[in-house]
Design a protein around this motif. Structure first.
Motif, PDB file in Angstrom:
ATOM      1  N   THR B  41       0.819  -0.985  -0.104  1.00 54.08           N
ATOM      2  CA  THR B  41      -0.005  -0.015  -0.379  1.00 54.08           C
ATOM      3  C   THR B  41       0.927   1.053   0.247  1.00 54.08           C
ATOM      4  O   THR B  41       1.027   1.906  -1.041  1.00 54.08           O
ATOM      5  CB  THR B  41      -0.852  -0.317   1.067  1.00 54.08           C
ATOM      6  N   HIS B  42       1.771   1.655   0.680  1.00 49.68           N
ATOM      7  CA  HIS B  42       2.534   2.657   0.802  1.00 49.68           C
ATOM      8  C   HIS B  42       4.002   1.921   1.403  1.00 49.68           C
ATOM      9  O   HIS B  42       4.393   1.496   2.020  1.00 49.68           O
ATOM     10  CB  HIS B  42       2.194   3.106   1.371  1.00 49.68           C
ATOM     11  N   ALA B  43       4.802   2.778   1.531  1.00 49.91           N
ATOM     12  CA  ALA B  43       6.540   3.276   1.660  1.00 49.91           C
ATOM     13  C   ALA B  43       6.757   3.408   3.264  1.00 49.91           C
ATOM     14  O   ALA B  43       7.563   2.504   3.751  1.00 49.91           O
ATOM     15  CB  ALA B  43       7.642   3.829   1.015  1.00 49.91           C
ATOM     16  N   ALA B  45       6.941   1.742   7.719  1.00 49.97           N
ATOM     17  CA  ALA B  45       7.806   0.855   7.997  1.00 49.97           C
ATOM     18  C   ALA B  45       7.082  -0.392   7.854  1.00 49.97           C
ATOM     19  O   ALA B  45       7.029  -1.923   7.753  1.00 49.97           O
ATOM     20  CB  ALA B  45       8.571   1.205   8.781  1.00 49.97           C
ATOM     21  N   ASP B  46       5.905   0.163   8.869  1.00 44.51           N
ATOM     22  CA  ASP B  46       4.935  -0.810   8.901  1.00 44.51           C
ATOM     23  C   ASP B  46       4.223  -1.759   8.144  1.00 44.51           C
ATOM     24  O   ASP B  46       3.635  -2.739   8.335  1.00 44.51           O
ATOM     25  CB  ASP B  46       3.920  -0.375   9.915  1.00 44.51           C
ATOM     26  N   HIS B  47       4.272  -1.150   6.686  1.00 45.35           N
ATOM     27  CA  HIS B  47       3.762  -1.759   5.551  1.00 45.35           C
ATOM     28  C   HIS B  47       4.600  -2.365   4.762  1.00 45.35           C
ATOM     29  O   HIS B  47       4.350  -3.271   3.876  1.00 45.35           O
ATOM     30  CB  HIS B  47       2.664  -0.710   5.178  1.00 45.35           C
ATOM     31  N   ALA B  48       5.689  -1.259   4.503  1.00 46.32           N
ATOM     32  CA  ALA B  48       6.930  -2.020   3.402  1.00 46.32           C
ATOM     33  C   ALA B  48       7.966  -3.387   3.402  1.00 46.32           C
ATOM     34  O   ALA B  48       8.759  -2.475   4.841  1.00 46.32           O
ATOM     35  CB  ALA B  48       6.856  -1.137   2.591  1.00 46.32           C
ATOM     36  N   GLY B 118      -5.268   0.291   3.638  1.00 43.40           N
ATOM     37  CA  GLY B 118      -3.152   1.253   4.222  1.00 43.40           C
ATOM     38  C   GLY B 118      -4.260   2.119   4.930  1.00 43.40           C
ATOM     39  O   GLY B 118      -4.904   2.014   6.174  1.00 43.40           O
ATOM     40  N   ASP B 119      -3.330   3.030   4.484  1.00 47.35           N
ATOM     41  CA  ASP B 119      -3.232   4.136   6.214  1.00 47.35           C
ATOM     42  C   ASP B 119      -4.214   4.927   4.662  1.00 47.35           C
ATOM     43  O   ASP B 119      -3.286   5.581   3.695  1.00 47.35           O
ATOM     44  CB  ASP B 119      -1.957   4.520   6.601  1.00 47.35           C
ATOM     45  N   PHE B 120      -5.201   6.226   5.348  1.00 42.91           N
ATOM     46  CA  PHE B 120      -5.530   6.794   4.017  1.00 42.91           C
ATOM     47  C   PHE B 120      -6.195   8.381   4.783  1.00 42.91           C
ATOM     48  O   PHE B 120      -6.125   8.276   6.339  1.00 42.91           O
ATOM     49  CB  PHE B 120      -6.590   6.134   3.397  1.00 42.91           C
ATOM     50  N   THR B 309      -8.401  -2.230  10.976  1.00 45.56           N
ATOM     51  CA  THR B 309      -6.884  -2.308  11.861  1.00 45.56           C
ATOM     52  C   THR B 309      -6.225  -1.374  12.351  1.00 45.56           C
ATOM     53  O   THR B 309      -6.843  -0.123  12.257  1.00 45.56           O
ATOM     54  CB  THR B 309      -5.986  -2.459  10.322  1.00 45.56           C
ATOM     55  N   HIS B 310      -4.962  -1.025  13.129  1.00 42.09           N
ATOM     56  CA  HIS B 310      -3.960  -0.088  13.299  1.00 42.09           C
ATOM     57  C   HIS B 310      -5.574   0.421  14.931  1.00 42.09           C
ATOM     58  O   HIS B 310      -6.477   0.837  14.249  1.00 42.09           O
ATOM     59  CB  HIS B 310      -4.498   1.087  12.313  1.00 42.09           C
ATOM     60  N   GLY B 311      -4.956   0.274  16.175  1.00 38.75           N
ATOM     61  CA  GLY B 311      -5.114   0.885  17.074  1.00 38.75           C
ATOM     62  C   GLY B 311      -6.164   0.519  17.844  1.00 38.75           C
ATOM     63  O   GLY B 311      -6.665  -0.400  17.037  1.00 38.75           O
ATOM     64  N   GLU B 342       3.339   6.501  13.895  1.00 42.77           N
ATOM     65  CA  GLU B 342       2.207   7.297  13.019  1.00 42.77           C
ATOM     66  C   GLU B 342       2.584   7.020  11.566  1.00 42.77           C
ATOM     67  O   GLU B 342       3.285   7.812  11.123  1.00 42.77           O
ATOM     68  CB  GLU B 342       1.765   8.802  13.232  1.00 42.77           C
ATOM     69  N   ALA B 343       2.253   5.689  11.486  1.00 43.87           N
ATOM     70  CA  ALA B 343       2.981   5.343  10.229  1.00 43.87           C
ATOM     71  C   ALA B 343       1.779   5.094   9.398  1.00 43.87           C
ATOM     72  O   ALA B 343       0.610   4.360   9.052  1.00 43.87           O
ATOM     73  CB  ALA B 343       4.413   4.567  10.060  1.00 43.87           C
TER      74      ALA B 343
END
Ligand SMILES: [Zn+2]
Ligand SMILES: [Zn+2]
Lengths: 534, 343
Positions: B41-43, B45-48, B118-120, B309-311, B342-343
């Motif tokens: 989804t994006h770069a 660290a917790d996703h890539a 992902g994160d948005f 997901t997250h939190g 906060e990634a």
């Protein structure tokens, strides 16, 4: 109101003490006197009487924010501060430009007491919705209690002094005691000469620093006077214009609670101010501190209690004699004055005079004094006070002239049982803990402590607590009995009011014992053993 | 589209030890353990992570991923909105508005559509592609800030506060060190600040190469220079310095003894968070959706099932459940409660 909330924000948003002083001076320069008076009142940590309970405010908040009550409560428990939660949830997006003054808002807040509940609610909700975040937060803070803005009394006095172009000690003195925050108070506070000062006004206390090095580091013992460090209520006894006032160090007027001291003080000459300690003292000498606790917190004292726990004012120092401020004189000289004052009173009093003199301990050298200090526990004192013979009576803490040389605290290894969120700065962290020791195969709580860990340990522990919660009781969580801490405390007594049968004084965390398991913690029996060792 | 409810098929996306697995497509989204094919989804660290043999990601994320994971990764860039086939499913990427090249992953199989965000975020951000609503049956959403106390002001208003703070430090002749996540937040701030000034900004070594990648992608930002620590004489009075939060407690800060410090993060919305860290200023600027953003997006996707997901999403889940939406938490390793990340 806008100016005051801006001041609050500036104070809250900087860690630099200089920047804080600059912001306060700037505020005082432009504030109308009634506002300045209230600002001083709140910045010195004083608060309004709480008129509306937290539960009611939460209910109103749910109603006017269109959120379910449980969600409002979730938000509150996550944020940890009700005033802030309210401002976050419903403050208006823009700051109202036509809002009134701080003193005007305070008047309105105080007027709430005259309204019925519906009218109170309408008023409060209207403030919430019409004020922007900053003002809404302040209003709520004033509504729910204090402000806690991280400004010490010294810093506040520094700012007022700078604004008024007066010495800081003068301002500190004028801020002592009882005063009403109004226009005339502010004008007197910053005036060149405050005329006929309030006769009840105490002096700022002179505070000692803990002695961490060996006493030999202080030089010749002949330059020092040693006295016992007593464990009572540090107080100031004032006799002026035929009236007596007794102030505690917390600046509370406690005159009426100690009638026997008031009786004795009637023989003091007018214009006398003494520093000393209120202690429970019977025919056998000083009594344990928890006996004194029976006298604290009661406004009227019955005959029975007066005979069971008679109290004495043990004088340490003299700040005013014959109506003259003698704080700048060297300690030795003040001590001579003090001795003659107390001796004169004792001469005209009954054998059981409730006014006495703190004893000076003569020792040829530091070693002999250390030997004396080892008697502290038997004597029910906390150790020794060391006073430099030529030192003035300082305003506040001034490292170097006054030292407290305390005996080592008691320590115990105890298991964490409960945790509760802290207040203010630590409101969203679990920082208040309850600890227990083994009584057979159960852990009984013996102490609450909320200091002694560094920030890193606190957040580490906070995470652990959240993951190991067993049960929640309102704001309190019980946790898995796993973490062991070494607790230090100053004293220990038998107590019928506590489940464990003991009460400890000034408990604090000495260190986190990662190396110990719950089973390694101390037992109640061995803690009780410490009492009998005394 | 038929609802997944009551279907006998296994869930299209499942949280496993490896990441968010798509069995029907034979790939893993944002894997944290060794896998063959991955969609990223994006770069952050917790996703890539460097755990896959093959990577798919949005074209604009490729350079950032190579910077983070190494030039040698086997990566295929994909256009936003262009469907491609993996195994038995159709996959497409859609802008998530989180950082440059951040994507939501849409997965379609047997008329069943799942979207992972992902994160948005929904707020305007001049440094990345704007979020796009993707209708779906099941919506897997991040829920980093899932309480109504988290509501954001527009980024340009926060940038105005930062500019004002910078100006006051120029007057006071003090450096201001602004802590921002090095990928995304730093560049967003640099971009938003162009509305106020064209002054040069100094960058911590960790932020510099990522900023170059943004610049190469055509993002308009203030001019920047990396800090040269070997230059012991250089004074930073009145200058703005951007550094990652980790530099805060390090020896690196000793270079700026008189600095005022600020931190850009959604967590700064809560006063206690800011005071606990000891920053002078907290700027409430987040690259995640706020409470309103989460609710609005969930409604707009039309999803009948919402996974988080997250939190801590307890409150969000309860509220959605009360509205008749099937909602529950999905246990993943994407950064959650730890409010440092906060990634
Ligand atoms: Zn993430
Ligand atoms: Zn991210």
């Amino acid at each position: 109101m806008k100016e005051f909330s801006r001041l609050y924000q500036t104070l809250d948003q900087t860690t630099s003490t200089n920047a804080k002083v600059v912001a306060m001076v700037e505020y005082f320069k432009h504030a109308p006197p009634p506002d300045a008076a209230w600002a001083v009142y709140f910045l010195s940590g004083k608060r309004l009487k709480r008129l509306i309970g937290a539960a009611k405010l939460r209910q109103w908040l749910a109603e006017c924010s269109d959120l379910p009550q449980w969600l409002v409560d979730d938000c509150y428990s996550s944020v940890g501060d009700l005033a802030e939660t309210i401002a976050l949830l419903i403050a208006s997006a823009t700051e109202n430009t036509t809002q009134g003054s701080l003193s005007g808002q305070v008047d309105e807040l105080r007027a709430l007491s005259k309204l019925d509940e519906t009218a109170q609610k309408n008023k409060v909700v209207q403030w919430w919705k019409s004020q922007g975040y900053a003002s809404c937060f302040i209003t709520n803070k004033l509504l729910t209690g204090g402000l806690r803005v991280g400004v010490s009394q010294l810093l506040l006095a520094r700012a007022v002094a700078q604004h008024a172009d007066l010495p800081r000690a003068v301002i500190l003195h004028r801020l002592m005691g009882d005063w009403t925050p109004d226009e005339s108070f502010w004008k007197t506070l910053i005036s060149e000469d405050d005329g006929a000062a309030d006769i009840s006004r105490p002096y700022p206390f002179c505070l000692a620093s803990p002695l961490e090095d060996e006493p030999q580091s202080l030089g010749e013992i002949s330059d020092w006077v040693a006295e016992w460090k007593w464990d009572g209520i540090r107080s100031q006894l004032i006799r002026r214009d035929g009236q007596t006032f007794l102030w505690s160090r917390g600046e509370e007027l406690i005159t009426t609670r100690f009638p026997e001291i008031v009786t004795a003080a009637a023989s003091l000459p007018d214009g006398t101010v003494l520093d000393g300690e209120v202690l429970p003292w019977n025919d056998h000498g000083v009594m344990p501190f928890n006996e004194l606790q029976r006298r604290i917190g009661r406004k009227t004292i019955g005959k029975k209690l007066l005979t069971e726990v008679p109290c004495v004012f043990l004088a340490y120092d003299c700040m005013e004699a014959g109506g003259v401020d003698i704080r700048e004189q060297p300690f030795k000289k003040r001590r001579t004055t003090l001795e003659s004052i107390i001796n004169a009173v004792r001469l005209v009093s009954s054998a059981d005079c409730r006014l006495s003199l703190s004893e000076c301990i003569d020792s040829p050298d530091w070693e002999a004094l250390a030997e004396k200090r080892s008697e502290s526990r038997q004597r029910l004192v906390e150790g020794l006070m060391l006073k430099q013979v030529s030192a003035p009576f300082h305003t506040g803490r001034n490292r170097g002239d006054y030292w407290k040389w305390k005996i080592d605290p008691y320590t115990v290894d105890a298991v964490m049982l409960y945790a509760q969120a802290g207040h203010g700065k630590r409101s969203n962290l679990y920082t208040d803990y309850t600890f227990g020791v083994w009584d057979g195969d159960t852990l009984v709580p013996i102490a609450k402590a909320y200091s002694g860990l560094d920030n890193k340990e606190i957040s580490q522990l906070d995470k652990w607590i959240r993951k190991h919660t067993v049960e929640r009781f309102g704001p309190v969580r019980s946790v898995t009995a796993e973490q062991v801490f070494e607790l230090a405390f100053e004293g220990i007594n038998l107590s019928t009011r506590h489940k464990s049968g003991i009460a400890v004084r000034f408990p604090r965390i000495a260190r986190w014992r990662h190396d110990l398991a719950a089973k390694d913690a101390d037992t109640l029996a061995c803690v009780k053993q410490m009492i009998s060792n005394d | 589209m038929s609802s997944f409810q009551g279907s006998a098929n296994p869930p299209l996306l499942q949280a496993t030890r490896r990441g968010l697995d798509c069995a029907a497509g034979g790939f893993t989204i944002d894997p944290y353990r060794q896998t063959d094919v991955s969609v990223i989804t994006h770069a952050h660290a917790d996703h890539a992570r460097k755990v896959a043999n093959k990577y798919y990601a949005a074209n604009s994320a490729v350079a950032l991923l190579k910077k983070r994971l190494g030039d040698d990764i086997n990566i295929q860039g994909v256009e936003f909105g262009e469907p491609f086939v993996l195994g038995n499913v159709t996959v497409s990427l859609h802008p998530a508005g989180h950082v440059l090249g951040s994507a939501q992953v849409r997965v379609e199989h047997n008329n069943e559509v799942w979207v992972f965000t992902g994160d948005f975020k929904r707020d305007y951000d001049p440094s990345c592609e704007a979020f796009e609503v993707v209708p779906c049956n099941t919506f897997i959403t991040e829920a980093t800030f899932a309480l109504p106390v988290y509501r954001w002001q527009p980024g340009h208003e926060i940038a105005a506060d930062i500019w004002q703070w910078w100006q006051s430090m120029q007057q006071a002749n003090r450096p201001c060190v602004l802590f921002c996540y090095g990928l995304g937040k730093a560049q967003r701030v640099l971009s938003e600040l162009t509305a106020f000034t064209d002054k040069q900004v100094y960058l911590h070594g960790a932020v510099n190469p990522l900023t170059d990648i943004y610049r190469n992608a055509g993002i308009n930002m203030l001019p920047t220079v990396p800090i040269d620590l070997r230059d012991k004489k250089k004074l930073y009075d009145g200058e703005l310095i951007i550094a990652p939060p980790g530099a805060g407690g390090s020896t690196w800060m000793r270079r700026f003894p008189d600095a005022a410090t600020g931190f850009c993060s959604g967590w700064m919305r809560i006063r206690g968070n800011r005071r606990r860290r000891g920053y002078d200023r907290g700027f409430v600027l987040s690259d995640h959706a706020d409470w309103d953003g989460l609710l609005r997006t969930i409604a707009e996707t039309g999803a009948s099932q919402v996974l988080t997901t997250h939190g801590q999403a307890g409150a969000l889940i309860r509220l959605l459940t009360e509205q008749g939406i099937n909602a529950r938490e999905l246990h993943t390793q994407y950064s959650g409660e730890g409010d440092e990340a906060e990634a």
